[in-house]
Design a protein around this motif. Structure first.
Motif, PDB file in Angstrom:
ATOM      1  N   ALA A 187       0.828  -1.207   0.000  1.00  0.00           N
ATOM      2  CA  ALA A 187       0.000   0.000   0.000  1.00  0.00           C
ATOM      3  C   ALA A 187       0.863   1.257   0.000  1.00  0.00           C
ATOM      4  CB  ALA A 187      -0.942  -0.008   1.206  1.00  0.00           C
ATOM      5  N   ALA A 188       1.956   1.233   0.759  1.00  0.00           N
ATOM      6  CA  ALA A 188       2.846   2.396   0.800  1.00  0.00           C
ATOM      7  C   ALA A 188       3.473   2.648  -0.569  1.00  0.00           C
ATOM      8  CB  ALA A 188       3.928   2.181   1.859  1.00  0.00           C
ATOM      9  N   LEU A 189       3.839   1.593  -1.261  1.00  0.00           N
ATOM     10  CA  LEU A 189       4.426   1.751  -2.592  1.00  0.00           C
ATOM     11  C   LEU A 189       3.403   2.295  -3.585  1.00  0.00           C
ATOM     12  CD1 LEU A 189       6.458  -1.574  -2.673  1.00  0.00           C
ATOM     13  CD2 LEU A 189       7.442   0.734  -2.681  1.00  0.00           C
ATOM     14  N   TRP A 190       2.201   1.753  -3.565  1.00  0.00           N
ATOM     15  CA  TRP A 190       1.160   2.255  -4.450  1.00  0.00           C
ATOM     16  C   TRP A 190       0.858   3.729  -4.156  1.00  0.00           C
ATOM     17  CZ3 TRP A 190      -1.012   1.326  -8.884  1.00  0.00           C
ATOM     18  CH2 TRP A 190      -1.046   0.023  -9.405  1.00  0.00           C
ATOM     19  N   ARG A 191       0.765   4.066  -2.871  1.00  0.00           N
ATOM     20  CA  ARG A 191       0.471   5.443  -2.514  1.00  0.00           C
ATOM     21  C   ARG A 191       1.576   6.365  -3.025  1.00  0.00           C
ATOM     22  NH1 ARG A 191      -4.029   6.870  -2.495  1.00  0.00           N
ATOM     23  NH2 ARG A 191      -3.121   8.424  -3.877  1.00  0.00           N
ATOM     24  N   SER A 192       2.808   5.892  -2.972  1.00  0.00           N
ATOM     25  CA  SER A 192       3.927   6.702  -3.428  1.00  0.00           C
ATOM     26  C   SER A 192       3.858   6.977  -4.924  1.00  0.00           C
ATOM     27  CB  SER A 192       5.252   6.013  -3.088  1.00  0.00           C
ATOM     28  OG  SER A 192       6.349   6.742  -3.577  1.00  0.00           O
TER      29      SER A 192
END
Length: 408
Positions: A254-259
């Motif tokens: 999720a953190a990667l997608w949000r980034s």
């Protein structure tokens, strides 16, 4: 006319690659062609000859691919081309049948391919086994649902992908067994993933990356390019093209997608993802995915009994299958598949069948996806014992859904 078929030698590579260039309408840069040559297993190539002229080609990559419950050797079919001057002469059929016989002789029970044209390979027994969503997500409408996973220990770090190659390779090996269809990448394939010369960029900018990590190390990575453009009013209108994203846990993913979705000067993120990718659940307004469904990986059971025995099953099943298979006649008979969550057995029998189906249907269902029920409703399968299809479909289903994620 007859056209002799045999593997090529390395000295014949240039003539072989010219057929591929002509067939695909693509002229690779010399460095791309050299990477291609380096990744070629010459003993697994096949070429058809008209005199001294190569007129049709195919080849195989030797993979270890994840299947439900484990992994097994798979023949990755690639480089299929016929010169326009030699079409409609049976060359493709001759090559594909010879290749299937070679795969069987080598001991591989399953073959896989990406189809440049979806209508071609069904007649050789390949079934549509994995699908992909092509998403195009606008930044302004990419908000996540409130309960999307998060972890304050996750840190994001911008990377130059080639400089952390070993870390990326280790992370991918960690997640490789989680999704059917993913296959082990050797050094040549990683060379292709990380290739970043100007001709590799195709106007989409250099390869960029970001990793999600904590004190224990990397938990995920994303690789992407950004096509930087500006609107007539001077506003940024960049497009981020996501190429590869893998993570060990939902919070890191999720953190990667949000980034990538929040990248400055980017208005849209495009990517090809599994049909059950978590991003489909995280975006609060699912319409903003602008998702287009498409075919991805095709699977062929070269030896039905060995292939069906090699994978795991989600539920008990006991069924007699009458398999129709013109290309591999050794499969065209009745098989009794008995399986449960502890193992499977598939053996030839002379009993009356519960279900008659083409081998393409088994290939399509092999990785846990496919649409056996849809094919029955369409009249493409014949159920002789009511309820058999439902039992087989439940047993062969798998979570997560299959996806290979990297064209070969």
């Amino acid at each position: 006319m007859t056209y002799p078929i045999r593997p090529i030698g390395e000295a014949e590579w240039h003539a072989y690659s010219n057929v591929l260039s002509e067939g695909f309408g693509w002229q690779p840069h010399p460095q791309q062609a050299e990477r291609w040559r380096k990744a070629t297993e010459f003993d697994r190539t096949l070429a058809a000859f008209d005199g001294d002229l190569i007129v049709a080609t195919t080849a195989i990559h030797s993979f270890t691919m994840t299947v439900p419950g484990g992994a097994l050797p798979v023949a990755g079919v690639t480089s299929v081309a016929v010169l326009a001057s030699h079409r409609r002469r049976g060359l493709l059929t001759s090559l594909m049948l010879r290749q299937l016989a070679d795969i069987r002789e080598r001991g591989e029970a399953v073959a896989a391919l990406y189809a440049s044209e979806a209508a071609i390979y069904g007649r050789f027994g390949y079934g549509e086994a994995a699908n992909e969503l092509r998403v195009s997500i606008p930044k302004h409408a990419s908000a996540f649902v409130r309960h999307a996973p998060s972890d304050p220990s996750v840190r994001l770090r911008v990377i130059k992908p080639a400089e952390v190659r070993a870390d990326l390779e280790r992370l991918f090996e960690t997640v490789l067994g989680e999704r059917p269809g993913l296959y082990a990448r050797n050094a040549d394939f990683w060379d292709g993933v990380l290739a970043d010369e100007e001709f590799d960029q195709q106007g989409n900018g250099p390869l960029r990356g970001i990793v999600a990590e904590d004190s224990g190390g990397i938990r995920g990575y994303a690789l992407f390019r950004i096509k930087s453009t500006w609107g007539d009013n001077g506003a940024p209108n960049g497009e981020l093209r996501l190429h590869d994203l893998h993570a060990t846990d939902p919070a890191a993913r999720a953190a990667l997608w949000r980034s990538v979705l929040d990248r400055d000067l980017v208005t849209t993120t495009v990517a090809g993802v599994p049909v059950d990718d978590p991003i489909t659940q995280w975006v609060a307004d699912s319409r903003q995915l602008n998702a287009r469904w498409g075919d991805e990986l095709y699977i062929r059971l070269v030896e039905v009994d060995r292939a069906l025995t090699a994978r795991a099953y989600s539920a008990p099943v006991d069924v007699v299958l009458e398999v129709e298979d013109q290309a591999c006649p050794w499969n065209a008979r009745r098989w009794r598949l008995t399986a449960d969550t502890s193992g499977a057995e598939c053996k030839p029998v002379d009993e009356e069948p519960d279900l008659t189906l083409p081998v393409t249907a088994l290939g399509g269902a092999y990785l846990g996806g496919g649409s056996l029920g849809g094919q029955l409703a369409a009249g493409l399968l014949r159920e002789h014992t009511p309820g058999t299809l439902q039992s087989l479909a439940a047993a062969m289903s798998w979570t997560p859904m299959p996806w290979a994620g990297l064209v070969f």
